[in-house]
Write an enzyme that holds these catalytic residues in place. Structure first.
Site, PDB file in Angstrom:
ATOM      1  NE  ARG B  15      35.902  30.574 -36.547  1.00 13.07           N
ATOM      2  CZ  ARG B  15      37.152  30.215 -36.291  1.00 13.07           C
ATOM      3  NH1 ARG B  15      38.168  31.025 -36.616  1.00 13.07           N
ATOM      4  NH2 ARG B  15      37.407  29.046 -35.741  1.00 13.07           N
ATOM      5  CG  ASP B  16      38.615  27.207 -38.880  1.00 14.46           C
ATOM      6  OD1 ASP B  16      39.530  28.042 -38.934  1.00 14.46           O
ATOM      7  OD2 ASP B  16      38.810  26.004 -38.613  1.00 14.46           O
ATOM      8  CG  HIS B 207      38.732  21.178 -36.037  1.00  9.84           C
ATOM      9  ND1 HIS B 207      37.833  22.212 -36.085  1.00  9.84           N
ATOM     10  CD2 HIS B 207      39.714  21.534 -36.895  1.00  9.84           C
ATOM     11  CE1 HIS B 207      38.265  23.158 -36.915  1.00  9.84           C
ATOM     12  NE2 HIS B 207      39.415  22.763 -37.426  1.00  9.84           N
ATOM     13  CG  HIS B 209      43.175  21.540 -40.364  1.00 14.58           C
ATOM     14  ND1 HIS B 209      43.552  22.802 -40.712  1.00 14.58           N
ATOM     15  CD2 HIS B 209      42.094  21.690 -39.552  1.00 14.58           C
ATOM     16  CE1 HIS B 209      42.757  23.691 -40.118  1.00 14.58           C
ATOM     17  NE2 HIS B 209      41.869  23.035 -39.409  1.00 14.58           N
ATOM     18  CB  CYS B 240      47.142  24.948 -44.335  1.00  8.96           C
ATOM     19  SG  CYS B 240      48.258  24.718 -42.944  1.00  8.96           S
ATOM     20  CG  ASN B 249      38.930  23.737 -41.675  1.00  9.53           C
ATOM     21  OD1 ASN B 249      38.992  23.299 -40.542  1.00  9.53           O
ATOM     22  ND2 ASN B 249      38.979  25.041 -41.952  1.00  9.53           N
TER      23      ASN B 249
END
Lengths: 302, 302
Positions: B15-16, B207, B209, B240, B249
């Site tokens: 997803r992300d 979470h 990055h 990003c 990520n």
């Protein structure tokens, strides 16, 4: 142990970095890189080595580079000397510090320099003696302190053994190097603790490769033990000779970004450091191998 | 606080990650990726979102993907739901968990979803209520908990405020996201501590990055606070959106490499995870954006 409030970085890009680059870099570009590093606030720079040009043609211009740099007061210029012959060549250029080396892995020592660890240290003894007598500082680079490309994992006892041998011949400070970047925080801490049996915390530096992306977490782990000297390579110069296409030395930019974000002083101006990395990366015709540098250069471009 | 001995990872790659890739990825490849992730041992996978295809065309195949995955017992499949309409579409596919979101930065909330933080949470209240009534779990993704592309640094008080609002509407657990990757260990710890005023440690996930290369050191800092849930993206999928060409990520491979190296259990088979990353990277025609994956794939190639 509280995290140090100040960290000193040794940029090894001009030597350890460029030695592992395929593109030949002319002396004037190396001199330009050293200049930009000192302008960015680096106070220790590993400039070149005195290895036979047969083995390391990239450093054949050592005299030219050392003669060409505009030395700045308060900056320490170090050079790698593999043996007495190398030392005798190096001393003509008046380095502030020479670097001798040893491996924590027997197999690596055999494959890399064709002798046992003990023999390699024995060979360095007269080099160290001569340097100290001449008032030149001596650093010992300990390779494979966590893992070895031939042996796999390295026990902390092997690191303690090597550190003891280096201490025994008069080496003043040592680098705990994770040469192939396989280390993770706890393993790196064990290698450092083993080193601390022979060297004071002020005389131990961390040298972590980012091959597996672990260099900054390993640095954080080392900071938590009080280590405040680290080695890194501007723009992540160098790659990894044991894993084609992989990352080698941690980028100075990534390290400085973390340290400053933690409120730790380095004396380095990150913007000028980015400039230094962009300069050499421009010459090598690629992006810096540094995530912070790429992000900040993108930000500049808007 | 001692470091957790076990960590649970949520792979947000499908997803992300894929939402931020330019190359269109067909549903069957997404399904293949989810399959490989669960075979590698992932027990939480963020599969898709139910955002208008006008805004996020990459996830327009949400029903097809959710219908196509071969659900495995013990694996939690989560989906992003931006509003009640999205929730109503999502619920048809029986997700185990829905994800609502809020930003710790007012400017980001305004620019991203065109309303204040408080308004955004208010809009999510009926979504959360409906999900909980239907026995579906609810996670809250908190973005910009360390820094914001518009506002710069974010004070921990803003994170505490957002966490309180999410708790207030019944959200069961939250992600502390460093959306633009500017965080460093101490700042990330402060954002987590602020979150812990409203959520128990078991209900907080990190979470991070890797835009500035800091994700693993931030993870180590979070582990030291006892956080044992983390989000990451296989092969570092996603990039990003706020820094062209930069990393987004953190790669699941890099994270797993560190955790296993520290003796922390994840239930994940790193080799099969590398396969999952190689699968999607092969489709995207590039190398995985993971240093550990690149090093291990090089090693495999010999």
């Amino acid at each position: 142990m509280s995290i140090p409030s100040k960290v000193q970085l040794i940029d090894v890009g001009p030597r350890d970095g460029l030695q592992n680059e395929k593109t030949p870099v002319p002396a004037e570009v190396k001199i330009g890189l050293v200049q930009r590093l000192q302008e960015a606030g680096l106070r220790e720079i590993e400039v070149t080595s005195y290895v036979s040009p047969k083995w390391v043609p990239q450093m054949a211009d050592n005299h030219e580079v050392m003669a060409g740099i505009a030395r700045q007061a308060g900056v320490r210029y170090s050079v790698l000397t593999p043996n007495l012959k190398g030392y005798e060549a190096a001393v003509l250029d008046q380095p502030d510090e020479i670097v001798v080396f040893g491996s924590a892995s027997e197999a690596f020592s055999q494959k890399n320099i064709n002798c046992s660890i003990a023999e390699s240290i024995e060979r360095f003894a007269p080099v160290v003696e001569a340097a100290l007598a001449a008032g030149i500082r001596v650093r010992g680079a300990m390779s494979c302190t966590v893992g070895c490309p031939y042996e796999g994992e390295i026990a902390p006892g092997r690191v303690e053994y090597l550190a003891g041998l280096l201490k025994g011949i008069g080496v003043q400070r040592v680098d705990v190097a994770d040469t192939i970047g396989v280390g993770t925080p706890r393993k790196v801490q064990r290698a450092i603790e083993a080193t601390l049996r022979h060297f004071a915390i002020d005389d131990v530096s961390g040298h972590f490769h980012d091959t597996y992306g672990q260099a900054l977490s390993n640095t954080l782990a080392a900071l938590e033990l009080g280590v405040w000297n680290y080695q890194s390579s501007v723009a992540g110069l160098g790659g990894c000779p044991y894993a084609k296409g992989a990352t080698g030395n941690v980028a100075t930019e990534d390290l400085v970004y973390m340290l400053h974000g933690m409120g730790i002083e380095t004396g380095i101006d990150l913007d000028r450091l980015i400039d230094a990395g962009a300069y050499i990366s421009g010459f090598l015709e690629r992006k810096p191998n540094s995530r912070a540098a790429v992000a900040l250069l993108n930000k500049r471009a808007g």
